[in-house]
Structure formats: structure tokens, C-alpha cells
Design a protein around this motif. Structure first.
Motif, PDB file in Angstrom:
ATOM      1  N   ASP A  83      -3.246  -4.920   2.504  1.00 33.07           N
ATOM      2  CA  ASP A  83      -2.497  -4.756   3.743  1.00 33.07           C
ATOM      3  C   ASP A  83      -1.007  -4.942   3.453  1.00 33.07           C
ATOM      4  OD1 ASP A  83      -1.938  -4.388   6.424  1.00 33.07           O
ATOM      5  OD2 ASP A  83      -2.971  -6.199   7.116  1.00 33.07           O
ATOM      6  N   LEU A 135       2.888   4.525   8.375  1.00 32.83           N
ATOM      7  CA  LEU A 135       1.761   4.567   7.443  1.00 32.83           C
ATOM      8  C   LEU A 135       1.379   6.018   7.222  1.00 32.83           C
ATOM      9  CD1 LEU A 135      -0.410   3.134   5.774  1.00 32.83           C
ATOM     10  CD2 LEU A 135      -1.815   2.996   7.846  1.00 32.83           C
ATOM     11  N   ASN A 136       1.485   6.454   5.978  1.00 29.60           N
ATOM     12  CA  ASN A 136       1.180   7.844   5.616  1.00 29.60           C
ATOM     13  C   ASN A 136       1.946   8.846   6.478  1.00 29.60           C
ATOM     14  OD1 ASN A 136      -0.599   7.043   3.568  1.00 29.60           O
ATOM     15  ND2 ASN A 136      -2.300   6.876   5.020  1.00 29.60           N
ATOM     16  N   PHE A 156       3.574   3.612  12.853  1.00 30.43           N
ATOM     17  CA  PHE A 156       2.539   2.593  12.961  1.00 30.43           C
ATOM     18  C   PHE A 156       3.036   1.380  13.740  1.00 30.43           C
ATOM     19  CE2 PHE A 156      -0.231  -0.843  11.553  1.00 30.43           C
ATOM     20  CZ  PHE A 156      -1.478  -0.237  11.497  1.00 30.43           C
ATOM     21  N   ILE A 186      -1.802  -3.904   9.194  1.00 32.88           N
ATOM     22  CA  ILE A 186      -3.060  -3.267   9.585  1.00 32.88           C
ATOM     23  C   ILE A 186      -4.005  -4.264  10.258  1.00 32.88           C
ATOM     24  CG2 ILE A 186      -5.149  -2.145   8.684  1.00 32.88           C
ATOM     25  CD1 ILE A 186      -3.381  -0.845   6.544  1.00 32.88           C
ATOM     26  N   MET A 230      -5.523  -0.445   3.274  1.00 36.36           N
ATOM     27  CA  MET A 230      -4.921   0.585   2.423  1.00 36.36           C
ATOM     28  C   MET A 230      -5.813   0.940   1.236  1.00 36.36           C
ATOM     29  SD  MET A 230      -0.869  -0.406   2.434  1.00 36.36           S
ATOM     30  CE  MET A 230      -0.335   1.276   2.071  1.00 36.36           C
ATOM     31  N   ASP A 239      -2.382   5.834  -0.305  1.00 42.08           N
ATOM     32  CA  ASP A 239      -1.722   5.532   0.960  1.00 42.08           C
ATOM     33  C   ASP A 239      -0.286   5.078   0.718  1.00 42.08           C
ATOM     34  OD1 ASP A 239      -3.967   6.139   2.425  1.00 42.08           O
ATOM     35  OD2 ASP A 239      -4.604   4.055   2.694  1.00 42.08           O
ATOM     36  N   VAL A 295       3.208   3.223   2.661  1.00 46.83           N
ATOM     37  CA  VAL A 295       3.828   2.523   3.779  1.00 46.83           C
ATOM     38  C   VAL A 295       5.342   2.602   3.626  1.00 46.83           C
ATOM     39  CG1 VAL A 295       3.782   0.266   2.597  1.00 46.83           C
ATOM     40  CG2 VAL A 295       3.914   0.378   5.103  1.00 46.83           C
TER      41      VAL A 295
END
Length: 338
Positions: free
Chosen positions: A137, A223-224, A228, A287, A306, A310, A312
Motif C-alpha cells: 500500500d 492510482l494508475n 484516488f 488503499i 498494489m 501499478d 502511484v
């Protein structure tokens, strides 16, 4: 002023002063080789660095293009990295995830853990993950770097010792944390190397957003490539940085170059714990919070921790939309094995 440590083949990098718009930088190593060395002699060195920063803005000194990808964390290693958990909403959600109530003591004194500070990740360096079952995370936070703080310092004295502000991704392994905490002796393996923003700034660079102990601006977490979190770092912070640092200095002095984190930036919503950005809320800075809210609302968590591949991104912008610290942007990769 804004300061960064650029790669130069040495462990602690090369100190540079960065322009306010983060496009250019000028070498400061002839004044002092590293950021830690500057902090060790801050009262003497800071005025010279400030003058260099002004000269850079006016084009009066040689400069080079500033590339965030070339930056290490401002302090690539530190004498101390201590992280608080000062946002009440985050504490409530984490305790719900662990099936516990928030300790009453949290409302009267800060919670702090001491993390590993011997090797920080660079802001664009990959997050290594050997086993996805560990529950990787990110945690988007604000951090400050202090000058020497005497033992027993008041919160006011501690605030006056804050020299620089930056962002941090306090990397966590959630499933590993649960087993470590069950032993009753705290984190170690569950807290791998953190990463800090490309640039650390003096508090005056934040203008009215800095009140002496908090930053009143939204923290942008993607995120991606998708929004988020947009929680405001000045809302819901039960203890400000002065109170956090004073708590740490209760029984021992704090050395110049020590870093203190705010804990995961987290805001309550009108409905209680808050909504995801896609549903009109300010979302979350980790997350675990989203997973906990999903479990509260539907009985189960849908968002996974994650995985390899992935990415961030953590950033903060001023009222005019300009990046203040540059961005932490990290992709998860499997570690290289020999």
C-alpha cells in the motif's frame, strides 16, 4: 527556497537550489555539499542558500534544467524518520479494519512510530515487491525536516525548528503489519523504504497555506492514472507538527535533519468516513482506507492492494495550480534477483 539532492554517484547526492517553477536549478555544493550538511549549520548557511535562490529567479547565476527523475529524496538517508498518525479519520478507519476501537489516548497525545531512515527511495524509483500477498500500500503524507530540538521542547519551540516541508509516500505492507503488530513489538518488515518528493521547500514558499504547523492544501493521489485521493492536509489533523515534534522530544533531544511525518492525510465526508473521488468525495490517501469503507458499505473489500505494474503518483499544487514539491511517482516492480 526550494532544495533538492541530485544524483552524482555518491550516497547523499549533490545539493542544488531549485527555481520556484521547478524548471531550473543551480549548484549549491560549493556552499555546502549536501542537505544534511546544510541542516547541521542552518543558521549560517540558510541565508547564503536563500540569496542563491533569489539569484536563480533573476537569472543571475548559472543554471541547468531541473529534471525530477534525477532527484533523490531530499535527504537520501536521515538520522531519524518518525511518522505520526494524526488524522482522526485515518485512525478510525485503520482500527475498524483491525476490528478495534480508537484508543482514548489518541485524542490526548500523538501516536508515532520510528521507521527505517538508512535508505530512502528516490521519488521516481520503483517500489520493490517480492510477494504480492504482503499487501503493498502507499500512504500519501506531509513531512517536515527540523533543526535541533532540545529535550522537553514546547510545541511552539518545535514549530520554530521546522526548516523544510516535503511530501512522503510511507510505503506499507498491510498483511505483514498485522502479524508484526500481533507480536506486541511494533513494525519492522512491514515498513520498507519510504520515498519523499523531489523538492523540499522552506515554509515561506507555502504562503498562506502554511499556518506554522499544518499545510492547508489538497494532497493529490492518483492510482494508475486515475484520481484516488484529494484530501486536504489541513483538515482533520488532530495534532499539528509542533505537537508531534514536541511529543518526540519529551524524553530526548531531536537532532537536526530528523524527519517527521503527518500520517496518512484523511478527511471525513458528510456521510462519515468519506466517499471515493469517482463518487464525488475527496477519496483516500491509501488503499486501506478505501478497502475499509467498501467493507463497511457492502460487507467486503473490492479494491486490491498494489500489484507489480501499478503506479502511484503523489503531488500537491498551490492555489494557482502549480506543483510545489514536484511529484512522487512510483511503479511497483519485482526486485531483481541474482
Amino acid at each position: 527556497m526550494k532544495l533538492a539532492s541530485l544524483r552524482n554517484g555518491r550516497r547523499d547526492g549533490r545539493l542544488v537550489v531549485v527555481s520556484r517553477d521547478l524548471t531550473r536549478c543551480t549548484d549549491a555544493s560549493y556552499l555546502v555539499p549536501t542537505l544534511q550538511a546544510a541542516l547541521d549549520d542552518w543558521r549560517r548557511i540558510a541565508p547564503h542558500l536563500s540569496a542563491l535562490a533569489e539569484s536563480l529567479e533573476h537569472g543571475a547565476v548559472p543554471s541547468e534544467r531541473f529534471h525530477e527523475h534525477d532527484a533523490l529524496s531530499p535527504l537520501p538517508r536521515a538520522y531519524q524518520w518518525a511518522d505520526a498518525s494524526s488524522f482522526l479519520n485515518h485512525v478510525e478507519l485503520v482500527n475498524k479494519a483491525r476490528g478495534r476501537d480508537v484508543p482514548e489516548s489518541f485524542k490526548t497525545e500523538p501516536m508515532i512510530y520510528q521507521g527505517g531512515s538508512d535508505a530512502f527511495l528516490a521519488p521516481r524509483e520503483a517500489m520493490p515487491l517480492a510477494d504480492e500477498s504482503w499487501g503493498l500500500d502507499f500512504e500519501g503524507e506531509i513531512a517536515v525536516i527540523v533543526d535541533d530540538v532540545p529535550i522537553g521542547a514546547s510545541a511552539e519551540t518545535a514549530r520554530e525548528a521546522i526548516r523544510l516541508v516535503m511530501l512522503v509516500n510511507d510505503v506499507s505492507l498491510r498483511y505483514m503489519a498485522a502479524s508484526e503488530l500481533a507480536k506486541g513489538f511494533g513494525f519492522y518488515q512491514a515498513k520498507p523504504s519510504s520515498a519523499f518528493s523531489p523538492v523540499a521547500v522552506t515554509p515561506d514558499e507555502l504562503g498562506e497555506a502554511w499556518d506554522g504547523g499544518k499545510v492547508h492544501l489538497p494532497l493529490k493521489v492518483d492510482l494508475n492514472g486515475k484520481p484516488f485521493g484529494r484530501a486536504n492536509a489541513g483538515i482533520g489533523m488532530l495534532f499539528d507538527f509542533g505537537e508531534i515534534i514536541a511529543h518526540a522530544a519529551k524524553t530526548r533531544p531531536v537532532a537536526a535533519g530528523s524527519i517527521f511525518g503527518s500520517g496518512t492525510v484523511s478527511n471525513k465526508g458528510d456521510d462519515g468516513s468519506g466517499k471515493p473521488v469517482e463518487d464525488g468525495g475527496v477519496g483516500y490517501s491509501c488503499i486501506l482506507e478505501q478497502r475499509t469503507v467498501e467493507k463497511i458499505l457492502s460487507g467486503g473489500s473490492k479494491t486490491s492492494f498494489m500489484k507489480v505494474g501499478d503506479t502511484v503518483r503523489i503531488e500537491m499544487k498551490d492555489a494557482k495550480g502549480h506543483s510545489i514539491f514536484g511529484a512522487i511517482e512510483q511503479t511497483v516492480e519485482a526486485p531483481q534477483t541474482n
